[in-house]
Design a protein around this motif. Sequence first.
Motif, PDB file in Angstrom:
ATOM      1  N   SER A  56      20.675  18.841 -22.646  1.00 52.63           N
ATOM      2  CA  SER A  56      21.342  19.009 -23.944  1.00 52.63           C
ATOM      3  C   SER A  56      22.772  18.491 -23.908  1.00 52.63           C
ATOM      4  O   SER A  56      23.222  17.836 -24.856  1.00 52.63           O
ATOM      5  CB  SER A  56      21.306  20.470 -24.397  1.00 52.63           C
ATOM      6  OG  SER A  56      21.921  21.334 -23.464  1.00 52.63           O
ATOM      7  N   SER A  81      14.969  26.086 -23.834  1.00 48.58           N
ATOM      8  CA  SER A  81      16.132  26.066 -24.732  1.00 48.58           C
ATOM      9  C   SER A  81      16.958  24.794 -24.558  1.00 48.58           C
ATOM     10  O   SER A  81      17.494  24.254 -25.534  1.00 48.58           O
ATOM     11  CB  SER A  81      16.993  27.309 -24.535  1.00 48.58           C
ATOM     12  OG  SER A  81      17.469  27.379 -23.204  1.00 48.58           O
ATOM     13  N   ALA A  85      17.607  22.176 -27.544  1.00 50.87           N
ATOM     14  CA  ALA A  85      18.975  21.846 -27.956  1.00 50.87           C
ATOM     15  C   ALA A  85      19.210  20.336 -27.891  1.00 50.87           C
ATOM     16  O   ALA A  85      19.881  19.769 -28.766  1.00 50.87           O
ATOM     17  CB  ALA A  85      19.980  22.590 -27.084  1.00 50.87           C
ATOM     18  N   LEU A 100      30.893  25.231 -33.726  1.00 55.04           N
ATOM     19  CA  LEU A 100      29.841  26.146 -33.303  1.00 55.04           C
ATOM     20  C   LEU A 100      28.717  25.422 -32.554  1.00 55.04           C
ATOM     21  O   LEU A 100      28.112  25.984 -31.641  1.00 55.04           O
ATOM     22  CB  LEU A 100      29.279  26.926 -34.486  1.00 55.04           C
ATOM     23  CG  LEU A 100      30.202  28.002 -35.047  1.00 55.04           C
ATOM     24  CD1 LEU A 100      29.576  28.666 -36.280  1.00 55.04           C
ATOM     25  CD2 LEU A 100      30.529  29.062 -33.997  1.00 55.04           C
ATOM     26  N   VAL A 101      28.447  24.174 -32.925  1.00 59.60           N
ATOM     27  CA  VAL A 101      27.444  23.383 -32.206  1.00 59.60           C
ATOM     28  C   VAL A 101      27.941  23.108 -30.793  1.00 59.60           C
ATOM     29  O   VAL A 101      27.193  23.260 -29.817  1.00 59.60           O
ATOM     30  CB  VAL A 101      27.125  22.068 -32.957  1.00 59.60           C
ATOM     31  CG1 VAL A 101      26.280  21.135 -32.097  1.00 59.60           C
ATOM     32  CG2 VAL A 101      26.429  22.377 -34.282  1.00 59.60           C
ATOM     33  N   LYS A 103      30.021  24.875 -29.042  1.00 61.74           N
ATOM     34  CA  LYS A 103      29.957  26.137 -28.297  1.00 61.74           C
ATOM     35  C   LYS A 103      28.519  26.451 -27.877  1.00 61.74           C
ATOM     36  O   LYS A 103      28.259  26.850 -26.735  1.00 61.74           O
ATOM     37  CB  LYS A 103      30.524  27.268 -29.167  1.00 61.74           C
ATOM     38  CG  LYS A 103      30.667  28.573 -28.463  1.00 61.74           C
ATOM     39  CD  LYS A 103      31.377  29.590 -29.353  1.00 61.74           C
ATOM     40  CE  LYS A 103      31.552  30.886 -28.601  1.00 61.74           C
ATOM     41  NZ  LYS A 103      32.342  31.852 -29.344  1.00 61.74           N
ATOM     42  N   LEU A 104      27.564  26.260 -28.780  1.00 58.22           N
ATOM     43  CA  LEU A 104      26.164  26.540 -28.472  1.00 58.22           C
ATOM     44  C   LEU A 104      25.623  25.589 -27.401  1.00 58.22           C
ATOM     45  O   LEU A 104      24.973  26.024 -26.449  1.00 58.22           O
ATOM     46  CB  LEU A 104      25.311  26.428 -29.737  1.00 58.22           C
ATOM     47  CG  LEU A 104      23.812  26.670 -29.546  1.00 58.22           C
ATOM     48  CD1 LEU A 104      23.546  28.095 -29.067  1.00 58.22           C
ATOM     49  CD2 LEU A 104      23.079  26.390 -30.849  1.00 58.22           C
ATOM     50  N   ILE A 105      25.904  24.296 -27.514  1.00 57.14           N
ATOM     51  CA  ILE A 105      25.421  23.325 -26.528  1.00 57.14           C
ATOM     52  C   ILE A 105      26.006  23.631 -25.154  1.00 57.14           C
ATOM     53  O   ILE A 105      25.303  23.572 -24.147  1.00 57.14           O
ATOM     54  CB  ILE A 105      25.726  21.880 -26.969  1.00 57.14           C
ATOM     55  CG1 ILE A 105      24.951  21.524 -28.239  1.00 57.14           C
ATOM     56  CG2 ILE A 105      25.429  20.878 -25.850  1.00 57.14           C
ATOM     57  CD1 ILE A 105      23.446  21.667 -28.135  1.00 57.14           C
ATOM     58  N   ALA A 107      26.985  26.591 -24.052  1.00 62.66           N
ATOM     59  CA  ALA A 107      26.376  27.830 -23.549  1.00 62.66           C
ATOM     60  C   ALA A 107      24.953  27.582 -23.050  1.00 62.66           C
ATOM     61  O   ALA A 107      24.590  28.008 -21.949  1.00 62.66           O
ATOM     62  CB  ALA A 107      26.375  28.896 -24.641  1.00 62.66           C
ATOM     63  N   ILE A 108      24.154  26.879 -23.835  1.00 62.13           N
ATOM     64  CA  ILE A 108      22.780  26.573 -23.413  1.00 62.13           C
ATOM     65  C   ILE A 108      22.807  25.690 -22.174  1.00 62.13           C
ATOM     66  O   ILE A 108      22.084  25.936 -21.208  1.00 62.13           O
ATOM     67  CB  ILE A 108      21.996  25.892 -24.554  1.00 62.13           C
ATOM     68  CG1 ILE A 108      21.727  26.888 -25.677  1.00 62.13           C
ATOM     69  CG2 ILE A 108      20.678  25.291 -24.029  1.00 62.13           C
ATOM     70  CD1 ILE A 108      21.161  26.261 -26.937  1.00 62.13           C
ATOM     71  N   THR A 120      28.945  32.024 -19.078  1.00 61.98           N
ATOM     72  CA  THR A 120      29.293  31.021 -20.091  1.00 61.98           C
ATOM     73  C   THR A 120      30.330  31.524 -21.094  1.00 61.98           C
ATOM     74  O   THR A 120      30.626  30.846 -22.056  1.00 61.98           O
ATOM     75  CB  THR A 120      28.041  30.525 -20.840  1.00 61.98           C
ATOM     76  OG1 THR A 120      27.426  31.642 -21.484  1.00 61.98           O
ATOM     77  CG2 THR A 120      27.091  29.848 -19.897  1.00 61.98           C
TER      78      THR A 120
END
Length: 121
Positions: A56, A81, A85, A100-101, A103-105, A107-108, A120
């Motif tokens: 990701s 996941s 992602a 937010l994207v 941050k999510l990428i 974290a994943i 993370t």
Amino acid sequence: MNLIIERGKTVKLTDLPPYSIALDGFVQGPEIDAENHRYSFDHHANCLRFCTTSASIQSWTAIRLGMEPEKYSVYANDIDSDVCAAIWCLKNPDRCNEPLVIKLINAIGLGDMHGGAFDTN
């Protein structure tokens, strides 16, 4: 963008047609064939696990550096996941700059890279 999922399948990068992206083990190890626009975003084989980023994060980075994924075929042999992602980023490149994207990428990606052994937060 075309998405091809073939559970458990692995191939060599040279077996893929031009404009291909192999995710997370479809091709063993990270590889680049820039001339034919073929990329393997893997972080499990033939790499240094402590510094090779997740599928990701590799997908997100490629987009941020200018890759336009619309004309690519994306290959996966398993879904987790990280792969989800990566596919989301490749299907939504215009949203990859959103905080937010990002941050999510991260974290994943960090979670998948280090199997949960890395905080993370």
